[in-house]
Design an enzyme around this catalytic site. Structure first.
Site, short mmCIF file in Angstrom:
data_model
loop_
_atom_site.label_atom_id
_atom_site.label_comp_id
_atom_site.label_asym_id
_atom_site.label_seq_id
_atom_site.Cartn_x
_atom_site.Cartn_y
_atom_site.Cartn_z
N ASP A 1 -5.04 -8.69 10.40
CA ASP A 1 -4.23 -7.72 11.16
C ASP A 1 -3.78 -8.41 12.44
OD1 ASP A 1 -3.37 -5.69 12.95
OD2 ASP A 1 -4.59 -4.21 11.90
N HIS B 1 -0.53 10.09 -4.69
CA HIS B 1 -0.55 10.12 -3.22
C HIS B 1 -1.59 11.15 -2.72
CE1 HIS B 1 2.11 9.28 0.52
NE2 HIS B 1 0.86 9.50 0.88
N LEU B 2 -2.84 10.88 -3.09
CA LEU B 2 -3.91 11.84 -2.78
C LEU B 2 -4.77 11.42 -1.59
CD1 LEU B 2 -5.39 12.81 -6.29
CD2 LEU B 2 -3.84 14.11 -4.83
N GLY B 3 -4.39 10.29 -0.94
CA GLY B 3 -5.25 9.74 0.12
C GLY B 3 -5.69 10.78 1.15
N GLU C 1 8.52 8.24 -4.95
CA GLU C 1 7.51 9.25 -5.32
C GLU C 1 8.19 10.58 -5.65
OE1 GLU C 1 4.50 9.43 -2.27
OE2 GLU C 1 3.89 7.36 -2.62
N VAL D 1 -3.56 2.23 -0.86
CA VAL D 1 -3.43 3.63 -0.42
C VAL D 1 -2.57 3.68 0.84
CG1 VAL D 1 -5.59 4.56 -1.40
CG2 VAL D 1 -5.63 3.57 0.86
N ALA D 2 -1.79 2.62 1.09
CA ALA D 2 -0.96 2.61 2.31
C ALA D 2 0.43 3.18 2.02
CB ALA D 2 -0.87 1.19 2.85
N ARG D 3 1.35 2.33 1.59
CA ARG D 3 2.69 2.77 1.21
C ARG D 3 3.15 1.90 0.04
NH1 ARG D 3 1.93 6.84 3.15
NH2 ARG D 3 3.08 7.99 4.74
N1 LIG Z 1 -2.35 7.39 0.83
C1 LIG Z 1 -2.42 8.26 1.80
O1 LIG Z 1 -2.45 9.45 1.59
C2 LIG Z 1 -2.51 7.78 3.21
C3 LIG Z 1 -3.30 8.47 4.15
C4 LIG Z 1 -3.35 8.01 5.46
C5 LIG Z 1 -2.62 6.89 5.83
N2 LIG Z 1 -1.84 6.28 4.91
C6 LIG Z 1 -1.06 5.11 5.29
O2 LIG Z 1 -1.95 4.05 5.60
C7 LIG Z 1 -1.37 3.21 6.61
C8 LIG Z 1 -2.37 2.93 7.69
O3 LIG Z 1 -2.73 4.12 8.34
P1 LIG Z 1 -3.62 4.07 9.66
O4 LIG Z 1 -3.83 5.47 10.06
O5 LIG Z 1 -4.78 3.18 9.46
O6 LIG Z 1 -2.60 3.38 10.66
P2 LIG Z 1 -2.95 2.45 11.90
O7 LIG Z 1 -1.71 2.34 12.69
O8 LIG Z 1 -4.19 2.91 12.57
O9 LIG Z 1 -3.28 1.03 11.23
C9 LIG Z 1 -2.32 0.19 10.69
C10 LIG Z 1 -2.71 -1.25 11.05
O10 LIG Z 1 -1.90 -2.16 10.32
C11 LIG Z 1 -1.70 -3.28 11.16
N3 LIG Z 1 -0.58 -4.09 10.69
C12 LIG Z 1 0.73 -3.99 11.01
N4 LIG Z 1 1.42 -4.96 10.39
C13 LIG Z 1 0.54 -5.68 9.66
C14 LIG Z 1 0.64 -6.82 8.81
N5 LIG Z 1 1.80 -7.40 8.59
N6 LIG Z 1 -0.48 -7.30 8.26
C15 LIG Z 1 -1.66 -6.72 8.48
N7 LIG Z 1 -1.83 -5.64 9.27
C16 LIG Z 1 -0.74 -5.13 9.85
C17 LIG Z 1 -1.48 -2.68 12.52
O11 LIG Z 1 -1.70 -3.64 13.54
C18 LIG Z 1 -2.52 -1.58 12.54
O12 LIG Z 1 -3.74 -2.00 13.10
C19 LIG Z 1 -0.10 3.94 7.07
O13 LIG Z 1 1.03 3.41 6.42
C20 LIG Z 1 -0.28 5.34 6.57
O14 LIG Z 1 0.88 6.03 6.35
C21 LIG Z 1 -1.77 6.69 3.61
O1 LIG Z 2 0.93 9.16 5.94
C1 LIG Z 2 0.04 9.93 5.62
O2 LIG Z 2 -0.56 10.65 6.45
C2 LIG Z 2 -0.41 9.98 4.22
O3 LIG Z 2 0.40 9.22 3.40
C3 LIG Z 2 -0.59 11.37 3.70
O4 LIG Z 2 0.59 11.97 3.30
P1 LIG Z 2 0.59 13.50 2.81
O5 LIG Z 2 0.58 14.30 4.03
O6 LIG Z 2 1.81 13.71 2.02
O7 LIG Z 2 -0.64 13.69 2.01
#
Ligand SMILES: NC(=O)c1ccc[n+]([C@@H]2O[C@H](COP(=O)([O-])OP(=O)(O)OC[C@H]3O[C@@H](n4cnc5c(N)ncnc54)[C@H](O)[C@@H]3O)[C@@H](O)[C@H]2O)c1
Ligand SMILES: O=C(O)[C@H](O)COP(=O)(O)O
Length: 629
Positions: free
Chosen positions: A256, A365-367, A346, A315-317
């Site tokens: 990171d 997308h259940l995260g 999606e 589980v990110a994007r």
């Molecule tokens: N699947 C889901 O339902 C779900 C739920 C929550 C979050 N998310 C997704 O997960 C991701 C992370 O969420 P978060 O709350 O931890 O965010 P966050 O901002 O706390 O953490 C993201 C981290 O990624 C780092 N980063 C940026 N560019 C990078 C790269 N090129 N290589 C490595 N690291 C890098 C940032 O420095 C940061 O520390 C977001 O995209 C969010 O939308 C998905």
């Molecule tokens: O970015 C987020 O917070 C997660 O991807 C969750 O998305 P959701 O609200 O559609 O479950």
């Protein structure tokens, strides 16, 4: 809309005018507006707007009082001067936890209408002051336009805001707020659930048994203990995944660019470069945001660097993986298995090759989808939306600076300069991150209190952080984001020669305790250091480390340290010209003739790696870096 209120009585006490309004009139009201500037002035309300958007507004929303206290003793106020405004309407367009709905209902009319088509959403939105969505509803420019200016707040009940057109929101003065913390643990737990399910073929085995089969050999899995997992994106979710993976006996490495070393140390995580993470990992878990820099960061080139047979959890994007490349990597066995919660589109198509792949398990997308997380998110977003409707500065606001227009006009070129300096400075830091201590020096001929630096500071933070984040930074949220990321920003003012007509002579950005990709950018005090100024209305880079240069910051920049000698400009210019890269500006800064010099070349187009290598191999060139703007 409002109705004139009847003032039942008014009295003055020690310079405070108390206007008493009938309680019945205020029941259900969200605000009372003093609609006459003349009356407001008579009452001594210097900042009428502040009172309306601030304390008066808030007090009424929380608990309608029957009296409003204003400074001033002249209380000859006509009743028409006060207007009671009805409750705002909040459209909840996707399912939201009950606790959040309850909070909203206290101050607003709440319309829960789920699964609206884009047309129905546009038809409804002009009747709404706020809308709350999850990731399934797109708030597009068309939606903002259809609101006819009534929509004031968009609440994203979650982290990612890629479904909201932020540019359109900002242009239309609509505040966007999100709920960045409440679903962290849920997302991390889902990541771990997918990791275990992947390793032990739980989904495939479940389907097999349900179809009447009993295939014990087919579903032999792999163990997690003693395996190496690379957490890519060591933010909120990534750190929680790392903590849990440690508990499973895994060796955790992370990459990171902004990873705080102390957090990694505390969890027992080894921070490594991106390539090292790829080369060492048995499992890869993705937790970075989707930004232009991370879009398809997993592609054919990346998969060529992983350990054969790696297993990937996302589980990110969806967009951080090139999905066609992943199919190829799965088919060739480079990737043994993948577990995906998120997809570029999606929902994905029914016959999507990735979704249907036998070595892929998927969830829709259940995260964030646990009962607990959804209650938390609902509360977090409801509080943010209520606060925003009441005119408070929301801590989780992701757009909309609020600066007087005359200040904006004067600072406009410096705002661009500040953001570009931040963007260049972070690119000069060597990979692996550690950007923490930033000093901003403002050199100005003006009196110290005659310069509002909040916006400049915010724009420097924006330049530093946005390239590695999906957080959109502006005046409203810059300090919050900087604090969250552990950035320590100090500002210094230095008196400068020059006229007071210009707000600033120059701005310098220094990053301490880091190494640089371009050693000449290190100042004598050991900081990565850059300075810029405005020349003829255009931002210019004026200093790199201890070298004075002058290059306009309109395109991108190549910085090149060389032994000062004749013919260098021609050689470099020739190589770029051969590639059809247009040079907008060139400048050489040197310590003394025929000694070290830094050449800064502004280019309109991005040169190829090959041409940069050719420049780097000119014998007098000692180091070189390409910086994108
Ligand atoms: N699947 C889901 O339902 C779900 C739920 C929550 C979050 N998310 C997704 O997960 C991701 C992370 O969420 P978060 O709350 O931890 O965010 P966050 O901002 O706390 O953490 C993201 C981290 O990624 C780092 N980063 C940026 N560019 C990078 C790269 N090129 N290589 C490595 N690291 C890098 C940032 O420095 C940061 O520390 C977001 O995209 C969010 O939308 C998905
Ligand atoms: O970015 C987020 O917070 C997660 O991807 C969750 O998305 P959701 O609200 O559609 O479950």
């Amino acid at each position: 809309m409002g109705a004139p209120a009847q003032i039942s009585s008014a009295r003055a006490a020690r310079g405070i005018a108390i206007l008493e309004l009938p309680r019945s009139l205020l029941a259900g009201a969200r605000a009372a507006r003093i609609s006459s500037g003349a009356v407001a002035r008579k009452l001594g309300l210097v900042a009428t707007r502040h009172i309306l958007g601030g304390s008066l507004h808030r007090g009424l929303a929380a608990k309608p009082p029957c009296a409003i206290a204003v400074e001033g003793s002249d209380i000859s106020v006509r009743s028409q001067a006060i207007e009671v405004i009805s409750k705002p309407t909040v459209l909840v367009a996707e399912k939201l936890g009950e606790a959040g709905l309850e909070l909203l209902r206290k101050v607003a009319n709440v319309d829960c209408s789920y699964n609206l088509s884009p047309e129905d959403l546009c038809a409804k939105i002009s009747l709404c002051d706020a809308v709350i969505v999850r990731s399934g509803t797109k708030i597009t420019r068309e939606v903002f336009e259809a609101s006819n200016g009534r929509l004031k707040v968009v609440g994203r009940a979650g982290v990612g805001i890629d479904n909201v057109d932020l540019q359109a929101a900002t242009e239309m003065g609509c505040l966007v707020v999100n709920a960045p913390t409440a679903n962290t643990v849920a997302a991390a737990e889902h990541g771990i659930a997918l990791l275990a399910a992947l390793a032990r073929n739980v989904a495939q085995a479940n389907a097999s048994v349900k179809s009447g089969k009993w295939q014990r050999n087919k579903f032999t899995g792999v163990s997690l203990v003693d395996k190496t997992i690379a957490v890519l994106g060591f933010g909120k979710v990534g750190s929680e995944v790392a903590r849990r993976a440690k508990g499973l006996g895994m060796h955790v490495i992370a990459h990171d660019p902004y990873a705080p070393a102390d957090r990694a140390r505390a969890i027992g995580v080894e921070l490594v470069s991106f390539d090292e993470a790829l080369a060492r990992a048995d499992f890869i878990s993705l937790h970075m945001p989707l930004t232009p820099a991370t879009n398809k960061i997993f592609n054919d080139e990346t998969f060529a660097k992983v350990k054969k047979g790696v297993r990937i959890v996302n589980v990110a994007r969806g967009g951080v993986i090139d999905e066609n490349s992943l199919v190829r990597a799965l088919n060739s066995g480079i990737v043994a298995q993948a577990a995906l919660d998120v997809f570029t589109k999606e929902p994905p198509e029914k016959d999507d090759k990735l979704v249907q792949h036998e070595n892929v398990i998927v969830t829709p997308h259940l995260g964030a989808s646990t009962a607990e997380a959804q209650e938390g998110v609902a509360l977090e977003i409801a509080e943010a939306v209520v606060g925003a409707l009441q005119g408070e500065l929301a801590a989780t606001a992701v757009n909309a600076p609020m600066v007087p227009s005359e200040v904006l006009t004067e600072l406009a070129p410096y705002i661009t300069l500040a953001e570009r300096l931040g963007k260049l400075a972070v690119q000069l830091v060597a990979g692996g991150g550690g950007v923490k201590d930033i000093t901003i020096s403002y050199n100005s001929a003006r009196a110290p209190d005659d310069l509002d630096t909040r916006l400049l500071r915010a724009m420097i933070v924006k330049g530093l952080v946005e390239p590695v984040s999906d957080t959109h930074i502006n005046l409203v949220n810059a300090d919050y984001i900087a604090k969250q990321r552990g950035l320590r920003i100090s500002e210094e003012r230095h008196p400068a020669e020059g006229t007071e007509a210009a707000p600033l002579e120059s701005i310098e950005v220094r990053i301490a305790n880091v190494e640089s990709r371009f050693s000449s950018a290190m100042s004598d005090s050991g900081d990565v250091s850059l300075a810029g100024r405005i020349k003829d209305g255009v931002p210019h880079l004026s200093q790199v480390g201890s070298f004075s240069i002058d290059v306009s910051l309109e395109g991108s920049v190549i910085l090149c340290r060389q032994v000062d000698q004749p013919g260098m400009i021609g050689k470099v210019g020739g190589l770029l010209g051969d590639e059809n890269v247009n040079i907008s500006f060139m400048s050489v800064g040197r310590t003394s003739p025929r000694q070290k010099a830094v050449m800064a070349i502004g280019v309109d187009d991005e040169p190829s790696k090959e041409v940069l290598q050719k420049i780097g191999s000119i014998s007098a060139v000692e180091e070189l870096v390409f910086l994108k703007l």
